[in-house]
Design an enzyme around this catalytic site. Structure first.
Site, mmCIF file in Angstrom:
data_model
loop_
_atom_site.group_PDB
_atom_site.id
_atom_site.type_symbol
_atom_site.label_atom_id
_atom_site.label_comp_id
_atom_site.label_asym_id
_atom_site.label_seq_id
_atom_site.Cartn_x
_atom_site.Cartn_y
_atom_site.Cartn_z
ATOM 1 N N GLY A 1 36.506 52.256 47.636
ATOM 2 C CA GLY A 1 35.874 51.093 47.098
ATOM 3 C C GLY A 1 36.749 49.807 46.816
ATOM 4 O O GLY A 1 37.606 49.734 46.269
ATOM 5 N N VAL B 1 43.001 42.888 43.982
ATOM 6 C CA VAL B 1 44.424 43.456 44.518
ATOM 7 C C VAL B 1 44.345 44.948 44.220
ATOM 8 O O VAL B 1 44.972 45.431 45.167
ATOM 9 C CB VAL B 1 45.336 42.671 43.645
ATOM 10 C CG1 VAL B 1 46.848 43.256 44.181
ATOM 11 C CG2 VAL B 1 45.418 41.183 43.920
ATOM 12 N N CYS C 1 28.534 52.002 34.456
ATOM 13 C CA CYS C 1 28.456 51.656 35.829
ATOM 14 C C CYS C 1 29.560 52.788 36.540
ATOM 15 O O CYS C 1 29.077 53.511 37.665
ATOM 16 C CB CYS C 1 29.022 50.231 36.014
ATOM 17 S SG CYS C 1 29.336 49.908 37.742
ATOM 18 N N CYS D 1 30.601 43.230 35.155
ATOM 19 C CA CYS D 1 30.140 43.170 36.457
ATOM 20 C C CYS D 1 29.021 41.824 36.754
ATOM 21 O O CYS D 1 29.216 40.963 37.506
ATOM 22 C CB CYS D 1 29.956 44.396 37.036
ATOM 23 S SG CYS D 1 29.489 45.474 35.966
#
Length: 357
Positions: A12, A17, A103, A199
């Site tokens: 994913g 980073v 999530c 998110c």
């Protein structure tokens, strides 16, 4: 060739980073790596707060540097059904859910895992700071080695099937090392700030966001003596332990009040849904903010069964120090809807959703 040349891993890639370095490390170890960018939110993706377009550009640039394919996958419908709807239900009931935990359980390690397996992957990988260890055919979820970054709290609902297919390449590293590798790779996003916030909300003001989905029902703010200090905008908009944004000053009174006198800050201590009243107290150490026990339900255990009774450690919010917990020390502002997660040393055993003190 590396040792894992046959194994296909789908990573994913978020544009950040940690996931970039994860993909790079896997490729270096000889895996066949495919990047996936997950789009989980669509409602107002063109606004200044939703940055998924920028994130995708960053993720694509990362894939380019590493030399892997990247695919853009839309999980917005699943996200809305499985995560966001539940998040709103919990808020409307006066609780404070943690959507990142949902999530992970429903999107990243379910919808994404299913998608990766359809692509012929044997494993998935994410940039989470956690580790998986196999002991006698059982998979354990361990804390990430960087104590300041450990994310096992958010992953505690993962089960054996999910962990058996998951790699966390940066879980063994400290964040400083991850940034060093990113700079060494000359990643275009090496200096990118860590994303914060939920998110689908991004950096936008939380109350503005909730306003669009939850009706306001103002009511009184009261202190422990029952005095009305002001008006709240709707109980859903407050969290236990919250200090900012209450809109009330100190109350001047002769003699210092318990908890630190007239200028001590006010904290949200209780939410009374039946009477639509927000109760606040003064001073961080007020007894109403300390809990000696909590009840959690909807338990999920990594091993597939509950641990044997005994002495463990628990976290009742992220970034909190583990508290010993058969006879737990008092925990500050235990919040229904948040998760209580159990640890045995560095092993995350699972947890449940706090329903009461």
């Amino acid at each position: 060739m590396g040792t894992h040349s046959k194994q296909r891993v789908v990573v994913g890639l978020s544009g950040g980073v940690d996931s970039a370095v994860s993909a790079y490390l896997l490729k270096k170890q000889g895996y066949e790596v495919i990047g996936i960018f997950m789009k989980n939110w669509e409602d107002d993706d063109d606004s200044e707060y939703c940055s998924s377009n920028i994130d995708f550009v960053d993720a694509a640039a990362v894939a380019d540097v590493i030399g892997i394919e990247i695919e853009h996958v839309n999980f917005a419908a699943e996200y809305k059904d499985r995560v966001f709807a539940e998040f709103l239900r919990e808020y409307q009931a006066g609780r404070t859910p943690n959507p990142d935990i949902l999530c992970n359980a429903e999107i990243k390690f379910k919808a994404f895992l299913d998608h990766a397996i359809r692509l012929g992957a044997e494993k998935i990988a994410t940039g989470h700071y956690a580790r998986v260890r196999e002991v006698g055919g059982q998979f354990q979820l361990l804390k990430g080695l960087d104590p300041g970054k450990d994310q096992s709290y958010f992953l505690h609902r993962l089960n054996q099937a999910q962990l058996s297919k998951t790699l966390f390449p940066v879980g063994e590293l400290h964040k400083t090392e991850v940034r060093r590798i990113a700079a060494e790779m000359a990643l275009p996003n090496a200096a990118k700030k860590d994303s914060t916030g939920i998110c689908f909300i991004g950096e936008r003001p939380f109350r503005d966001f909730l306003n669009r989905y939850i009706a306001k029902e103002p009511g009184p703010i009261k202190d422990e003596k029952g005095r009305v200090l002001g008006k709240h905008v709707g109980l859903s908009f407050y969290t236990l332990g919250q200090r900012q944004g209450l809109g009330i000053g100190g109350i001047k009174e002769k003699g210092a009040q318990r908890g630190g006198g007239e200028h001590a800050p006010w904290f949200v201590a209780r939410k009374d849904m039946e009477r639509n009243t927000l109760w606040v107290v003064q001073g961080h150490d007020h007894p109403w903010l300390q809990s000696h026990q909590l009840t959690a339900d909807d338990a999920s255990w990594v091993a597939g069964h509950a641990p044997t009774p005994g002495g463990y450690a628990a976290k009742s919010r992220y970034r909190q120090a583990d508290a010993p917990c058969t006879l737990a020390s008092a925990q500050w502002a235990v919040t229904p809807g948040q998760s209580a997660v159990l640890y045995d040393g560095e092993v995350c055993l699972g947890g449940g959703v706090i329903c009461a003190e």
